[in-house]
Design a protein around this motif. Sequence first.
Motif, PDB file in Angstrom:
ATOM      1  N   THR A 174       0.805  -1.208  -0.036  1.00 30.13           N
ATOM      2  CA  THR A 174      -0.147   0.106  -0.052  1.00 30.13           C
ATOM      3  C   THR A 174       0.923   1.301   0.066  1.00 30.13           C
ATOM      4  OG1 THR A 174      -0.520  -0.124   2.379  1.00 30.13           O
ATOM      5  CG2 THR A 174      -1.944  -1.337   1.145  1.00 30.13           C
ATOM      6  N   THR A 207      -3.115  -4.665   6.413  1.00 34.66           N
ATOM      7  CA  THR A 207      -2.058  -5.283   5.548  1.00 34.66           C
ATOM      8  C   THR A 207      -1.437  -6.549   6.148  1.00 34.66           C
ATOM      9  OG1 THR A 207      -0.722  -3.761   6.405  1.00 34.66           O
ATOM     10  CG2 THR A 207      -1.782  -3.169   4.412  1.00 34.66           C
ATOM     11  N   PRO A 238       2.580  -2.375   4.359  1.00 34.04           N
ATOM     12  CA  PRO A 238       1.971  -0.963   4.031  1.00 34.04           C
ATOM     13  C   PRO A 238       3.601  -0.098   4.205  1.00 34.04           C
ATOM     14  CG  PRO A 238       1.774  -1.115   6.442  1.00 34.04           C
ATOM     15  CD  PRO A 238       2.298  -2.485   5.780  1.00 34.04           C
ATOM     16  N   LEU A 262      -8.250  -5.121  -0.436  1.00 34.41           N
ATOM     17  CA  LEU A 262      -6.898  -5.878  -0.924  1.00 34.41           C
ATOM     18  C   LEU A 262      -7.358  -7.482  -1.098  1.00 34.41           C
ATOM     19  CD1 LEU A 262      -4.549  -4.907   2.213  1.00 34.41           C
ATOM     20  CD2 LEU A 262      -4.248  -4.306  -0.418  1.00 34.41           C
TER      21      LEU A 262
END
Length: 372
Positions: free
Chosen positions: A94, A115, A122, A337
Motif C-alpha cells: 500500500t 495489511t 504498508p 486487498l
Amino acid sequence: MTNSTDEQAVETSIEAATSRRFATLGEIYECARDQLSPDAWAVLDGGAGAEQSLHDNTAALAQWSFRPRYLSGVTELDTSTSFLGIELAFPVLTSPIGGDGLFHERGQCEIASATSMAAIAPIVSEASPFPLETVAKASDGPKIMQLHAWGEPDEFLAFARRAALAGYSALCVTIDCPTLGWRERPMTRRFDTPAQQWSGNYGAAGGSAADRLRSGTGSDWTWETLAGVRSRVDLPMLVKGVLTAEDAEAAVAAGMDAVMVSNHGGRQLDCLPATIVQLPEVVTAIRGRVPVAVDGGIRRGTDVLKALALGADVVLVGRPIAMALAADGANGVYTALTLLRAEFERSMLLAGRRTIADLDRSVVQPRTVHGF
C-alpha cells in the motif's frame, strides 16, 4: 488457486465476494464518496493542475491487452514474492497516504492492521497525524517507513533511527514532494488541510511537515545528499519518484536498494508521463541490479498483472486503499486487498500463468481496436 504457505488464504470465489458488504472495488469507491465530506473527497480524489497525469495514469493502463496462453495446465497459483526482505502473499504494497486522518479517525493504524491480515506490507507516510511508533504498534506485520528528501540530513537520520527502533523493515524516500503540488480541487473549495494532519511525527515542532509542504521553497537535497544519508542507514532503502533512466542510474549509484516508478498519483507536478509508460524505460536502465516498484493508476487486479508483465517486481496501491479506509476502516482495506488479489489471481489463471516469475512481456501487447 492460492499459495499453499498462506496462513490466511484469500477467498477467490465469486460467491465469497458477493457475500461481503462490498462485492467489488467500485462499491467501495461509491461508499467512500458518500462517507467523506466534500472537502476530504476533493483532497482524496483530486490531482495536480488540470489533472492530466491523474487521468493518464489510468488511461495508459487501459492501452494494454492480454495475450493469454490457454491449455496451459495451470490449476494452482503461487503469487508469493519478497521485496527488500519482506515476504508478501502477493506482489502488492500500500502506498504512503499523507493526511490520512482526513479519511478515518485511526488512519494508517487501520491500514497497518489490514495489511497484516492480508499478509502484505504498508508504506507508512511521514506526513500523518499519527507518529510512526503509534502506527508500528497497530499490527505485528512488516512495515516500511516513508520519509521525504528534505531538511537537514541529521534530522532525516534521526527519523531513520526512530523507524528502526520501532521495528520498520525498510525506508522509502520520496523525492518528488519538496513542496505540495498545485492541487486545484481543494483550492476551489477554499479548503486547506489542517496542519495537524501532517505533523504527528514532529512532536514539539508541530507544524514542521505542514510548513514544508506549504512553503513552495523546494528542497536543497541532491543525489549526493541521498547517497550521504544512505551510507549511515542500516535499513534497506527504496527511492520513490523515479521516472527516467537518468534518475534510475542515479538511484543505483546512490546505493538505493530498490526504485519506485511514481508520479505521486498525479498529485505533484502535472503533465508528467503515466508511470506505466515510464516503467519499461526504468526497468531497462536498472538491468536487474535492484528491484523495481511502480505506483500510480492501479485500480484493479488486471492493472497489477499488466504492471508485473511490464517489468515491475511489486505494485503500489494508493487511492483505492484510502477510499477503502474511508468506507470501512481496517475492514474496508482488508476487503479491498482481498478483492484486488482475487481479481489478480483469477486473471493470472485465465492468462495461463502459474507464478510471478511467469509474468513477462509476453503476457501483454498494445491494445488495438480496429475501426476506432
